[in-house]
Design a protein around this motif. Structure first.
Motif, PDB file in Angstrom:
ATOM      1  N   SER A 222       0.822  -1.214   0.000  1.00  0.00           N
ATOM      2  CA  SER A 222       0.000   0.000   0.000  1.00  0.00           C
ATOM      3  C   SER A 222       0.852   1.257   0.000  1.00  0.00           C
ATOM      4  CB  SER A 222      -0.954  -0.006   1.200  1.00  0.00           C
ATOM      5  OG  SER A 222      -0.266  -0.006   2.428  1.00  0.00           O
ATOM      6  N   VAL A 223       1.943   1.250   0.747  1.00  0.00           N
ATOM      7  CA  VAL A 223       2.842   2.403   0.781  1.00  0.00           C
ATOM      8  C   VAL A 223       3.517   2.606  -0.571  1.00  0.00           C
ATOM      9  CG1 VAL A 223       5.017   3.266   1.756  1.00  0.00           C
ATOM     10  CG2 VAL A 223       3.236   2.389   3.266  1.00  0.00           C
ATOM     11  N   VAL A 224       3.971   1.518  -1.182  1.00  0.00           N
ATOM     12  CA  VAL A 224       4.631   1.620  -2.484  1.00  0.00           C
ATOM     13  C   VAL A 224       3.670   2.168  -3.537  1.00  0.00           C
ATOM     14  CG1 VAL A 224       5.640   0.280  -4.371  1.00  0.00           C
ATOM     15  CG2 VAL A 224       6.386  -0.125  -2.024  1.00  0.00           C
ATOM     16  N   MET A 225       2.445   1.669  -3.549  1.00  0.00           N
ATOM     17  CA  MET A 225       1.473   2.154  -4.538  1.00  0.00           C
ATOM     18  C   MET A 225       1.146   3.628  -4.322  1.00  0.00           C
ATOM     19  SD  MET A 225       1.009  -0.191  -6.686  1.00  0.00           S
ATOM     20  CE  MET A 225      -0.340   0.545  -7.582  1.00  0.00           C
ATOM     21  N   ALA A 226       0.970   4.030  -3.063  1.00  0.00           N
ATOM     22  CA  ALA A 226       0.672   5.433  -2.767  1.00  0.00           C
ATOM     23  C   ALA A 226       1.858   6.327  -3.120  1.00  0.00           C
ATOM     24  CB  ALA A 226       0.299   5.592  -1.297  1.00  0.00           C
ATOM     25  N   GLY A 227       3.059   5.869  -2.765  1.00  0.00           N
ATOM     26  CA  GLY A 227       4.252   6.648  -3.072  1.00  0.00           C
ATOM     27  C   GLY A 227       4.498   6.794  -4.561  1.00  0.00           C
ATOM     28  N   LEU A 228       4.293   5.708  -5.308  1.00  0.00           N
ATOM     29  CA  LEU A 228       4.464   5.765  -6.762  1.00  0.00           C
ATOM     30  C   LEU A 228       3.460   6.714  -7.410  1.00  0.00           C
ATOM     31  CD1 LEU A 228       5.167   2.027  -7.688  1.00  0.00           C
ATOM     32  CD2 LEU A 228       6.777   3.951  -7.740  1.00  0.00           C
ATOM     33  N   ASP A 229       2.243   6.725  -6.890  1.00  0.00           N
ATOM     34  CA  ASP A 229       1.254   7.668  -7.414  1.00  0.00           C
ATOM     35  C   ASP A 229       1.708   9.100  -7.155  1.00  0.00           C
ATOM     36  OD1 ASP A 229      -1.428   8.234  -8.590  1.00  0.00           O
ATOM     37  OD2 ASP A 229      -1.779   9.121  -6.613  1.00  0.00           O
ATOM     38  N   GLY A 230       2.300   9.321  -5.999  1.00  0.00           N
ATOM     39  CA  GLY A 230       2.829  10.650  -5.697  1.00  0.00           C
ATOM     40  C   GLY A 230       3.915  11.067  -6.668  1.00  0.00           C
ATOM     41  N   ILE A 231       4.798  10.132  -7.017  1.00  0.00           N
ATOM     42  CA  ILE A 231       5.878  10.431  -7.964  1.00  0.00           C
ATOM     43  C   ILE A 231       5.317  10.667  -9.365  1.00  0.00           C
ATOM     44  CG2 ILE A 231       7.895   9.459  -9.124  1.00  0.00           C
ATOM     45  CD1 ILE A 231       8.569   8.024  -6.487  1.00  0.00           C
ATOM     46  N   GLN A 232       4.449   9.779  -9.812  1.00  0.00           N
ATOM     47  CA  GLN A 232       3.929   9.868 -11.172  1.00  0.00           C
ATOM     48  C   GLN A 232       3.096  11.123 -11.394  1.00  0.00           C
ATOM     49  OE1 GLN A 232       1.878   6.137 -11.486  1.00  0.00           O
ATOM     50  NE2 GLN A 232       3.754   4.956 -11.824  1.00  0.00           N
ATOM     51  N   ASN A 233       2.377  11.554 -10.363  1.00  0.00           N
ATOM     52  CA  ASN A 233       1.509  12.723 -10.497  1.00  0.00           C
ATOM     53  C   ASN A 233       2.047  13.967  -9.800  1.00  0.00           C
ATOM     54  OD1 ASN A 233      -0.959  11.654 -11.972  1.00  0.00           O
ATOM     55  ND2 ASN A 233      -0.738  10.143 -10.332  1.00  0.00           N
ATOM     56  N   LYS A 234       3.314  13.873  -9.356  1.00  0.00           N
ATOM     57  CA  LYS A 234       3.996  15.025  -8.740  1.00  0.00           C
ATOM     58  C   LYS A 234       3.148  15.660  -7.634  1.00  0.00           C
ATOM     59  CE  LYS A 234       6.874  16.245 -12.739  1.00  0.00           C
ATOM     60  NZ  LYS A 234       6.775  14.920 -13.373  1.00  0.00           N
ATOM     61  N   ILE A 235       2.767  14.809  -6.691  1.00  0.00           N
ATOM     62  CA  ILE A 235       1.928  15.248  -5.573  1.00  0.00           C
ATOM     63  C   ILE A 235       2.825  15.695  -4.412  1.00  0.00           C
ATOM     64  CG2 ILE A 235       0.160  14.551  -3.910  1.00  0.00           C
ATOM     65  CD1 ILE A 235      -0.624  12.334  -5.928  1.00  0.00           C
ATOM     66  N   LEU A 236       2.772  16.953  -4.071  1.00  0.00           N
ATOM     67  CA  LEU A 236       3.533  17.458  -2.927  1.00  0.00           C
ATOM     68  C   LEU A 236       2.748  17.218  -1.642  1.00  0.00           C
ATOM     69  CD1 LEU A 236       4.894  20.788  -4.431  1.00  0.00           C
ATOM     70  CD2 LEU A 236       6.243  18.769  -3.807  1.00  0.00           C
ATOM     71  N   PRO A 237       3.412  17.155  -0.492  1.00  0.00           N
ATOM     72  CA  PRO A 237       2.689  16.951   0.772  1.00  0.00           C
ATOM     73  C   PRO A 237       1.595  18.003   0.965  1.00  0.00           C
ATOM     74  CG  PRO A 237       5.050  16.691   1.103  1.00  0.00           C
ATOM     75  CD  PRO A 237       4.870  17.210  -0.306  1.00  0.00           C
ATOM     76  N   CYS A 238       0.482  17.548   1.517  1.00  0.00           N
ATOM     77  CA  CYS A 238      -0.667  18.426   1.726  1.00  0.00           C
ATOM     78  C   CYS A 238      -0.477  19.386   2.882  1.00  0.00           C
ATOM     79  CB  CYS A 238      -1.920  17.593   1.944  1.00  0.00           C
ATOM     80  SG  CYS A 238      -1.786  16.463   3.368  1.00  0.00           S
ATOM     81  N   CYS A 239       0.611  19.233   3.636  1.00  0.00           N
ATOM     82  CA  CYS A 239       0.865  20.088   4.794  1.00  0.00           C
ATOM     83  C   CYS A 239       2.360  20.301   4.955  1.00  0.00           C
ATOM     84  CB  CYS A 239       0.275  19.474   6.063  1.00  0.00           C
ATOM     85  SG  CYS A 239       0.857  17.775   6.381  1.00  0.00           S
ATOM     86  N   GLU A 240       2.708  21.318   5.707  1.00  0.00           N
ATOM     87  CA  GLU A 240       4.102  21.597   6.008  1.00  0.00           C
ATOM     88  C   GLU A 240       4.628  20.587   7.027  1.00  0.00           C
ATOM     89  OE1 GLU A 240       6.099  23.925   4.581  1.00  0.00           O
ATOM     90  OE2 GLU A 240       4.391  24.243   3.228  1.00  0.00           O
ATOM     91  N   PRO A 241       5.939  20.365   7.086  1.00  0.00           N
ATOM     92  CA  PRO A 241       6.471  19.443   8.096  1.00  0.00           C
ATOM     93  C   PRO A 241       6.129  19.936   9.495  1.00  0.00           C
ATOM     94  CG  PRO A 241       8.248  20.645   7.006  1.00  0.00           C
ATOM     95  CD  PRO A 241       7.003  20.923   6.233  1.00  0.00           C
ATOM     96  N   CYS A 242       5.776  19.006  10.355  1.00  0.00           N
ATOM     97  CA  CYS A 242       5.322  19.315  11.709  1.00  0.00           C
ATOM     98  C   CYS A 242       6.465  19.118  12.695  1.00  0.00           C
ATOM     99  CB  CYS A 242       4.141  18.400  12.049  1.00  0.00           C
ATOM    100  SG  CYS A 242       3.539  18.587  13.714  1.00  0.00           S
ATOM    101  N   ASP A 243       6.713  20.137  13.500  1.00  0.00           N
ATOM    102  CA  ASP A 243       7.753  20.050  14.514  1.00  0.00           C
ATOM    103  C   ASP A 243       7.193  19.758  15.907  1.00  0.00           C
ATOM    104  OD1 ASP A 243       9.757  20.632  12.658  1.00  0.00           O
ATOM    105  OD2 ASP A 243       9.421  22.782  12.867  1.00  0.00           O
ATOM    106  N   ASP A 244       5.896  20.030  16.101  1.00  0.00           N
ATOM    107  CA  ASP A 244       5.273  19.869  17.407  1.00  0.00           C
ATOM    108  C   ASP A 244       4.590  18.515  17.513  1.00  0.00           C
ATOM    109  OD1 ASP A 244       6.023  22.459  18.090  1.00  0.00           O
ATOM    110  OD2 ASP A 244       4.210  23.297  17.197  1.00  0.00           O
TER     111      ASP A 244
END
Length: 202
Positions: free
Chosen positions: A179-201
């Protein structure tokens, strides 16, 4: 000895912050062998415990709401390599992450509602998923953040990887990985950036 004889090597073992809980870290391996080793590890531990009259439980929250400390997770640590190069690492970027890494993270975050069923497959598992309990309770990512859904570890090229912290100890490693590989590959193929900024808290 049994695990080593079967080709399953453990990098570390330590007591966890929870009654009767231990943390075991596998030595990194390639591809499907990671899930194979997770399966063999569980089988060996259960068999050895049974021979001694014990019960080795991989229940995520064995004592339910009365359990103090943390529950049992099965974090999926991973990185992407090609021709000896870590594709998640970029020495020239400000945060040392490649754009491909951001797309990979973006894909996982986009599809997290769908792939949660593989990481959190039982009602008992859901008792672990809450804020401020060393487990992710929201859609988030961050650098070395132990409460984020995706924890980014950076220590040069060899030490840059992602820790997917949602999977529970009762999860199926093969389904989590797929599931992670499929989701990650979709992110690469469709150039999906994270929906949020990195969280420090937390």
């Amino acid at each position: 000895r049994c695990l080593r004889a079967m080709g399953v090597h453990l990098e570390a073992m330590q007591l966890e912050y929870g009654q009767g809980c231990y943390e075991w870290t596998q030595t990194p391996t390639l591809n499907i062998l990671t899930a194979d080793n997770a399966f063999l590890y569980k089988c060996v531990i259960k068999e050895l415990a049974m021979r001694r009259g014990w019960l080795a439980s991989f229940a995520t929250t064995p004592q339910c709401d009365a359990q103090a400390g943390c529950s049992n997770g099965a974090h999926f640590n991973h990185s992407l390599w090609r021709d000896g190069k870590n594709l998640l690492y970029d020495a020239h970027s400000a945060d040392k992450l490649s754009l491909l890494a951001k797309y990979w993270i973006g894909g996982i975050l986009k599809h997290i509602a769908a792939i949660t069923c593989f990481a959190v497959p039982t009602v008992n598992c859901f008792r672990r998923v809450r804020n401020h309990a060393w487990s992710p309770g929201n859609v988030s990512w961050g650098f070395n953040n132990r409460t984020a859904l995706i924890r980014v570890k950076r220590n040069g090229e060899k030490g840059t990887y992602l820790e997917y912290r949602l999977p529970c100890s009762a999860s199926n490693a093969y389904l989590v990985m797929a599931s992670v590989v499929m989701a990650g590959l979709d992110g690469i193929q469709n150039k999906i950036l994270p929906c949020c900024e990195p969280c420090d808290d937390n």
